[in-house]
Design a protein around this motif. Structure first.
Motif, mmCIF file in Angstrom:
data_model
loop_
_atom_site.group_PDB
_atom_site.id
_atom_site.type_symbol
_atom_site.label_atom_id
_atom_site.label_comp_id
_atom_site.label_asym_id
_atom_site.label_seq_id
_atom_site.Cartn_x
_atom_site.Cartn_y
_atom_site.Cartn_z
ATOM 1 N N THR A 137 0.837 -1.204 0.000
ATOM 2 C CA THR A 137 0.000 0.000 0.000
ATOM 3 C C THR A 137 0.870 1.251 0.000
ATOM 4 O OG1 THR A 137 -1.751 -1.182 1.172
ATOM 5 C CG2 THR A 137 -1.835 1.225 1.227
ATOM 6 N N LEU A 138 1.909 1.256 0.823
ATOM 7 C CA LEU A 138 2.821 2.398 0.882
ATOM 8 C C LEU A 138 3.510 2.627 -0.465
ATOM 9 C CD1 LEU A 138 4.268 4.573 2.588
ATOM 10 C CD2 LEU A 138 5.997 2.844 3.099
ATOM 11 N N VAL A 139 3.949 1.551 -1.100
ATOM 12 C CA VAL A 139 4.582 1.672 -2.423
ATOM 13 C C VAL A 139 3.587 2.256 -3.427
ATOM 14 C CG1 VAL A 139 5.534 0.358 -4.354
ATOM 15 C CG2 VAL A 139 6.308 -0.114 -2.029
ATOM 16 N N TRP A 140 2.351 1.794 -3.384
ATOM 17 C CA TRP A 140 1.322 2.294 -4.301
ATOM 18 C C TRP A 140 1.101 3.798 -4.107
ATOM 19 C CZ3 TRP A 140 -0.987 0.721 -8.543
ATOM 20 C CH2 TRP A 140 -2.151 1.347 -8.952
ATOM 21 N N VAL A 141 0.977 4.221 -2.858
ATOM 22 C CA VAL A 141 0.760 5.648 -2.579
ATOM 23 C C VAL A 141 1.979 6.456 -3.021
ATOM 24 C CG1 VAL A 141 0.467 7.334 -0.707
ATOM 25 C CG2 VAL A 141 -0.892 5.235 -0.716
ATOM 26 N N MET A 142 3.177 5.928 -2.785
ATOM 27 C CA MET A 142 4.391 6.641 -3.203
ATOM 28 C C MET A 142 4.479 6.731 -4.719
ATOM 29 S SD MET A 142 7.086 5.273 -0.300
ATOM 30 C CE MET A 142 8.459 5.464 -1.371
ATOM 31 N N LEU A 143 4.050 5.692 -5.428
ATOM 32 C CA LEU A 143 4.073 5.742 -6.891
ATOM 33 C C LEU A 143 3.126 6.818 -7.426
ATOM 34 C CD1 LEU A 143 4.256 1.963 -7.841
ATOM 35 C CD2 LEU A 143 5.983 3.699 -8.263
ATOM 36 N N TRP A 144 1.986 6.974 -6.777
ATOM 37 C CA TRP A 144 1.049 8.003 -7.196
ATOM 38 C C TRP A 144 1.490 9.384 -6.740
ATOM 39 C CZ3 TRP A 144 -2.504 7.926 -10.803
ATOM 40 C CH2 TRP A 144 -2.965 6.694 -11.241
ATOM 41 N N GLY A 145 2.280 9.439 -5.680
ATOM 42 C CA GLY A 145 2.797 10.729 -5.215
ATOM 43 C C GLY A 145 1.775 11.597 -4.518
ATOM 44 N N ASN A 146 0.659 11.000 -4.081
ATOM 45 C CA ASN A 146 -0.397 11.780 -3.453
ATOM 46 C C ASN A 146 -1.066 10.926 -2.388
ATOM 47 O OD1 ASN A 146 -2.407 13.581 -2.852
ATOM 48 N ND2 ASN A 146 -3.626 13.145 -4.669
ATOM 49 N N LEU A 147 -1.062 11.416 -1.160
ATOM 50 C CA LEU A 147 -1.701 10.698 -0.067
ATOM 51 C C LEU A 147 -3.176 11.095 -0.013
ATOM 52 C CD1 LEU A 147 -1.469 8.811 2.374
ATOM 53 C CD2 LEU A 147 -0.884 10.806 3.755
ATOM 54 N N SER A 148 -4.014 10.171 -0.472
ATOM 55 C CA SER A 148 -5.458 10.396 -0.425
ATOM 56 C C SER A 148 -6.123 9.082 -0.046
ATOM 57 C CB SER A 148 -5.978 10.889 -1.772
ATOM 58 O OG SER A 148 -5.887 9.852 -2.737
ATOM 59 N N TRP A 149 -7.394 9.190 0.388
ATOM 60 C CA TRP A 149 -8.121 7.975 0.752
ATOM 61 C C TRP A 149 -8.249 7.042 -0.445
ATOM 62 C CZ3 TRP A 149 -8.546 6.354 5.396
ATOM 63 C CH2 TRP A 149 -8.576 7.233 6.464
ATOM 64 N N ALA A 150 -8.461 7.593 -1.615
ATOM 65 C CA ALA A 150 -8.613 6.766 -2.818
ATOM 66 C C ALA A 150 -7.330 5.989 -3.109
ATOM 67 C CB ALA A 150 -8.993 7.647 -4.008
ATOM 68 N N ASN A 151 -6.189 6.662 -2.967
ATOM 69 C CA ASN A 151 -4.910 5.979 -3.211
ATOM 70 C C ASN A 151 -4.639 4.907 -2.160
ATOM 71 O OD1 ASN A 151 -4.232 7.225 -5.573
ATOM 72 N ND2 ASN A 151 -3.022 8.824 -4.600
ATOM 73 N N VAL A 152 -4.939 5.206 -0.889
ATOM 74 C CA VAL A 152 -4.713 4.228 0.173
ATOM 75 C C VAL A 152 -5.617 3.015 -0.027
ATOM 76 C CG1 VAL A 152 -4.909 3.799 2.652
ATOM 77 C CG2 VAL A 152 -3.865 5.913 1.837
#
Length: 174
Positions: free
Chosen positions: A15-30
């Motif tokens: 999950t952390l890698v996914w959020v870092m790849l998107w570069g934006n901490l949001s509920w949708a990304n998490v």
């Protein structure tokens, strides 16, 4: 079945890698990272890792502190040898019989020895528990024995900090 395949730490890491790849901490990304991570863990289940490790906080602090002291001291010694002229350096191969049969702890000991400047791990025979090390600036048998004692002391600190049974079923060496 699903609880056996999806573990919290790998899921959180994915999950952390996914959020870092998107570069934006949001509920949708998490939530998207958790969903994708769950799918990955279901499709590619990780084997259960049994390391035989039990972390003891105070011995771990001692291990890290002693390792840092050895690292700094050896760095200064090797740097001094590099800048002084005319002095030839010599090295020796030292074979050390490790105490514990746990391959993870043997490897950790070997890696910590290899990270200290002036020592190079040549071979680790896990079945024979033998570590072969090249040590810099050793001129006699007494120096080789000092290297051996230092490595065994490092192994003892690793075992005290991380082994389920620090004695590895044997008498503790002095």
């Amino acid at each position: 079945m699903i609880r056996e395949r999806i573990h919290l730490v790998p899921l959180a890491t994915l999950t952390l890698v996914w959020v870092m790849l998107w570069g934006n901490l949001s509920w949708a990304n998490v939530l998207g990272g958790m969903a994708l991570g769950s799918l990955v863990l279901l499709a590619f289940p990780l084997p259960r890792l049994v390391t035989g490790v039990r972390v003891r906080p105070w011995p771990l602090v001692v291990l890290v502190a002693q390792f840092t002291v050895h690292l700094v001291r050896a760095s200064v010694q090797v740097a001094w040898q590099a800048v002084t002229r005319g002095r030839s350096t010599s090295g020796v191969l030292v074979s050390v019989q490790l105490r514990c049969a746990n391959e993870f702890l043997q490897t950790l000991t070997a890696e910590m020895v290899a990270l200290v400047p002036g020592t190079v791990v040549i071979d680790l025979d896990t079945s024979e528990r033998t570590l072969l090390v090249h040590a810099l600036d050793v001129h006699d048998a007494g120096g080789a024995e000092d290297v051996r004692r230092t490595i065994l002391a490092q192994e003892t600190r690793v075992l005290n900090a991380l082994a389920e049974d620090p004695s590895c079923g044997q008498e503790v060496r002095a």
